[in-house]
Design a protein around this motif. Structure first.
Motif, PDB file in Angstrom:
ATOM      1  N   LEU A   3       0.848  -1.179   0.000  1.00  0.00           N
ATOM      2  CA  LEU A   3       0.000   0.000   0.000  1.00  0.00           C
ATOM      3  C   LEU A   3       0.886   1.232   0.000  1.00  0.00           C
ATOM      4  O   LEU A   3       2.075   1.158   0.276  1.00  0.00           O
ATOM      5  CB  LEU A   3      -0.893  -0.014   1.240  1.00  0.00           C
ATOM      6  N   LEU A   4       0.282   2.378  -0.308  1.00  0.00           N
ATOM      7  CA  LEU A   4       1.009   3.632  -0.226  1.00  0.00           C
ATOM      8  C   LEU A   4       0.089   4.703   0.313  1.00  0.00           C
ATOM      9  O   LEU A   4      -1.131   4.571   0.263  1.00  0.00           O
ATOM     10  CB  LEU A   4       1.588   4.042  -1.581  1.00  0.00           C
ATOM     11  N   GLU A  39      -0.134  -5.836   3.670  1.00  0.00           N
ATOM     12  CA  GLU A  39      -1.563  -5.522   3.605  1.00  0.00           C
ATOM     13  C   GLU A  39      -2.312  -6.240   4.722  1.00  0.00           C
ATOM     14  O   GLU A  39      -3.460  -6.627   4.580  1.00  0.00           O
ATOM     15  CB  GLU A  39      -2.154  -5.869   2.242  1.00  0.00           C
ATOM     16  N   CYS A  40      -1.624  -6.478   5.807  1.00  0.00           N
ATOM     17  CA  CYS A  40      -2.128  -7.152   7.006  1.00  0.00           C
ATOM     18  C   CYS A  40      -2.401  -8.641   6.790  1.00  0.00           C
ATOM     19  O   CYS A  40      -2.986  -9.289   7.665  1.00  0.00           O
ATOM     20  CB  CYS A  40      -3.337  -6.428   7.588  1.00  0.00           C
ATOM     21  N   ASP A  63       2.795   0.207  -8.438  1.00  0.00           N
ATOM     22  CA  ASP A  63       4.168  -0.169  -8.788  1.00  0.00           C
ATOM     23  C   ASP A  63       4.652  -1.388  -8.008  1.00  0.00           C
ATOM     24  O   ASP A  63       5.769  -1.854  -8.224  1.00  0.00           O
ATOM     25  CB  ASP A  63       5.121   1.002  -8.528  1.00  0.00           C
ATOM     26  N   ARG A  64       3.837  -1.898  -7.080  1.00  0.00           N
ATOM     27  CA  ARG A  64       4.221  -3.044  -6.252  1.00  0.00           C
ATOM     28  C   ARG A  64       3.124  -4.100  -6.295  1.00  0.00           C
ATOM     29  O   ARG A  64       2.480  -4.390  -5.299  1.00  0.00           O
ATOM     30  CB  ARG A  64       4.443  -2.613  -4.804  1.00  0.00           C
ATOM     31  N   ILE A  65       2.909  -4.690  -7.450  1.00  0.00           N
ATOM     32  CA  ILE A  65       1.881  -5.718  -7.608  1.00  0.00           C
ATOM     33  C   ILE A  65       2.389  -7.006  -6.951  1.00  0.00           C
ATOM     34  O   ILE A  65       3.410  -7.561  -7.352  1.00  0.00           O
ATOM     35  CB  ILE A  65       1.573  -5.973  -9.095  1.00  0.00           C
ATOM     36  N   GLU A  66       1.664  -7.468  -5.931  1.00  0.00           N
ATOM     37  CA  GLU A  66       2.042  -8.687  -5.216  1.00  0.00           C
ATOM     38  C   GLU A  66       0.788  -9.491  -4.911  1.00  0.00           C
ATOM     39  O   GLU A  66      -0.235  -8.926  -4.532  1.00  0.00           O
ATOM     40  CB  GLU A  66       2.764  -8.343  -3.912  1.00  0.00           C
ATOM     41  N   ASP A  67       0.886 -10.806  -5.045  1.00  0.00           N
ATOM     42  CA  ASP A  67      -0.262 -11.652  -4.758  1.00  0.00           C
ATOM     43  C   ASP A  67      -0.254 -12.070  -3.292  1.00  0.00           C
ATOM     44  O   ASP A  67       0.696 -11.824  -2.554  1.00  0.00           O
ATOM     45  CB  ASP A  67      -0.302 -12.859  -5.702  1.00  0.00           C
TER      46      ASP A  67
END
Length: 84
Positions: A3-4, A39-40, A63-67
């Motif tokens: 997140l940002l 993201e908790c 800019d930080r796509i994460e599964d």
């Protein structure tokens, strides 16, 4: 994805203590360390900073796509725990 915090942040300081990974740092605006943000995942069902933000200024960082498995692996690395 991490997140940002956008420039819409009003520096209310509500989000910082809610982060279980201590990923949020005071600044102008506040900053989320993407290497600590899960993201908790592993802690809660929803990102707590987003839940408490009064101005809705904490989107996902494009800019930080994460599964979810990546976020869970980060949670495990940060906590030394092996799952939910």
């Amino acid at each position: 994805m991490a997140l940002l915090i956008t420039s819409d942040c009003i520096a209310c300081d509500i989000c910082e203590p809610e982060c279980p990974n201590e990923a949020i740092q005071a600044g102008d605006p506040y900053v989320i360390d993407p290497l600590r943000c899960t993201e908790c995942v592993g802690h809660y069902d929803q990102p707590q900073c987003q839940q408490v933000c009064p101005v809705d200024c904490i989107p996902q960082d494009p800019d930080r796509i994460e599964d979810k498995p990546t976020l869970l692996a980060r949670y495990q690395q940060l906590t030394g725990l092996s799952g939910y």
